[in-house]
Design a protein around this motif. Structure first.
Motif, PDB file in Angstrom:
ATOM      1  N   ALA A   1      -5.203  -5.492   1.734  1.00 42.01           N
ATOM      2  CA  ALA A   1      -5.061  -5.817   3.160  1.00 42.01           C
ATOM      3  C   ALA A   1      -5.435  -4.632   4.051  1.00 42.01           C
ATOM      4  O   ALA A   1      -6.122  -4.802   5.055  1.00 42.01           O
ATOM      5  CB  ALA A   1      -3.632  -6.267   3.453  1.00 42.01           C
ATOM      6  N   LYS A   2      -4.992  -3.433   3.655  1.00 42.59           N
ATOM      7  CA  LYS A   2      -5.312  -2.229   4.440  1.00 42.59           C
ATOM      8  C   LYS A   2      -6.810  -1.939   4.433  1.00 42.59           C
ATOM      9  O   LYS A   2      -7.396  -1.615   5.459  1.00 42.59           O
ATOM     10  CB  LYS A   2      -4.538  -1.019   3.886  1.00 42.59           C
ATOM     11  N   THR A   3      -7.420  -2.040   3.247  1.00 41.92           N
ATOM     12  CA  THR A   3      -8.852  -1.742   3.109  1.00 41.92           C
ATOM     13  C   THR A   3      -9.708  -2.727   3.888  1.00 41.92           C
ATOM     14  O   THR A   3     -10.665  -2.343   4.552  1.00 41.92           O
ATOM     15  CB  THR A   3      -9.257  -1.768   1.613  1.00 41.92           C
ATOM     16  N   ARG A   4      -9.366  -4.020   3.811  1.00 43.45           N
ATOM     17  CA  ARG A   4     -10.166  -5.063   4.453  1.00 43.45           C
ATOM     18  C   ARG A   4      -9.699  -5.363   5.883  1.00 43.45           C
ATOM     19  O   ARG A   4     -10.219  -6.279   6.529  1.00 43.45           O
ATOM     20  CB  ARG A   4     -10.141  -6.361   3.625  1.00 43.45           C
ATOM     21  N   LYS A   5      -8.680  -4.616   6.354  1.00 41.06           N
ATOM     22  CA  LYS A   5      -8.138  -4.768   7.725  1.00 41.06           C
ATOM     23  C   LYS A   5      -7.689  -6.210   8.019  1.00 41.06           C
ATOM     24  O   LYS A   5      -8.083  -6.836   8.990  1.00 41.06           O
ATOM     25  CB  LYS A   5      -9.175  -4.312   8.762  1.00 41.06           C
ATOM     26  N   VAL A   6      -6.848  -6.713   7.120  1.00 43.47           N
ATOM     27  CA  VAL A   6      -6.268  -8.051   7.266  1.00 43.47           C
ATOM     28  C   VAL A   6      -4.754  -7.898   7.209  1.00 43.47           C
ATOM     29  O   VAL A   6      -4.239  -7.027   6.502  1.00 43.47           O
ATOM     30  CB  VAL A   6      -6.746  -8.988   6.118  1.00 43.47           C
ATOM     31  N   GLU A   7      -4.023  -8.737   7.968  1.00 41.80           N
ATOM     32  CA  GLU A   7      -2.561  -8.678   7.977  1.00 41.80           C
ATOM     33  C   GLU A   7      -1.988  -9.115   6.630  1.00 41.80           C
ATOM     34  O   GLU A   7      -2.306 -10.213   6.146  1.00 41.80           O
ATOM     35  CB  GLU A   7      -1.998  -9.575   9.082  1.00 41.80           C
TER      36      GLU A   7
END
Length: 202
Positions: free
Chosen positions: A116-122
């Motif tokens: 989630a952090k890498t792909r910028k998703v909640e």
């Protein structure tokens, strides 16, 4: 809340039996009661329950404690988490960091957090989708899309070639006449428009 409403109604009927006037209580809207009843009847499936179900999916020997990358990808595809932002390449890269073929729920949470952090998703959005995607292998097809596809495939006006000859202008099947060249022994040439209109007096 539903229990308190039932208890209040019981106290009202008891007061009526004793002859005393019951104390007025605020009325609960019918829609709210119906929603509460639905929530009590259908308990929500948790993320950990889904983890257990998908970790057993396709593996009869699994005890539901460890999940593989393949099972994880199936789960994410069903939950529509794998899309343009997150691909199977991304999941593969992050899963391989654990240097194991199967990982536990604790490690899986770390895997999702990292992804989630890498792909910028909640992360919460991912988990909500994965918790509410239904049982493993159940594809949720919207009725609208399915109906549209059936309508398109059964529209006889779009048929071509020999299939087109099997239906009349209204879309009704011609039966055997639509599948075979039936010989017309009436004496008229094929395609003659004014059959049986000749006046017998001539």
């Amino acid at each position: 809340m539903l229990v308190s409403v039932v208890a209040h109604r019981a106290s009202m009927s008891e007061a009526a039996a004793n002859g005393s006037s019951p104390s007025p209580a605020p009325e609960t809207p019918v829609a709210e009661l119906a929603q509460l009843a639905l929530e009590e009847e259908a308990p929500k499936v948790s993320f950990s329950d889904q983890f257990k179900a998908f970790s057993k999916f396709g593996d009869t020997k699994s005890d539901g404690k460890l999940i593989t990358l393949s099972q994880s990808d199936k789960w994410m595809k069903q939950a529509k988490v794998i899309d343009k932002k997150i691909t199977t390449t991304d999941t593969g890269i992050h899963f391989k960091k654990f240097k194991a073929l199967k990982i536990s729920l604790t490690d899986y949470n770390k895997f999702l957090d990292d992804l989630a952090k890498t792909r910028k998703v909640e992360l919460t959005e991912i988990k909500q989708k994965m918790a509410g995607c239904g049982a493993p292998g159940v594809a949720q097809v919207s009725a609208g899309k399915a109906a549209a596809a059936v309508d398109r495939l059964t529209d006889t006006s779009k048929y071509t070639g020999s299939h087109k000859e099997r239906f009349d202008a209204t879309g009704k099947g011609k039966g055997i006449a639509g599948r075979r060249n039936v010989v017309d022994g009436s004496g008229y040439v094929s395609g003659y428009q004014h059959k049986d209109t000749y006046d017998g007096a001539h």
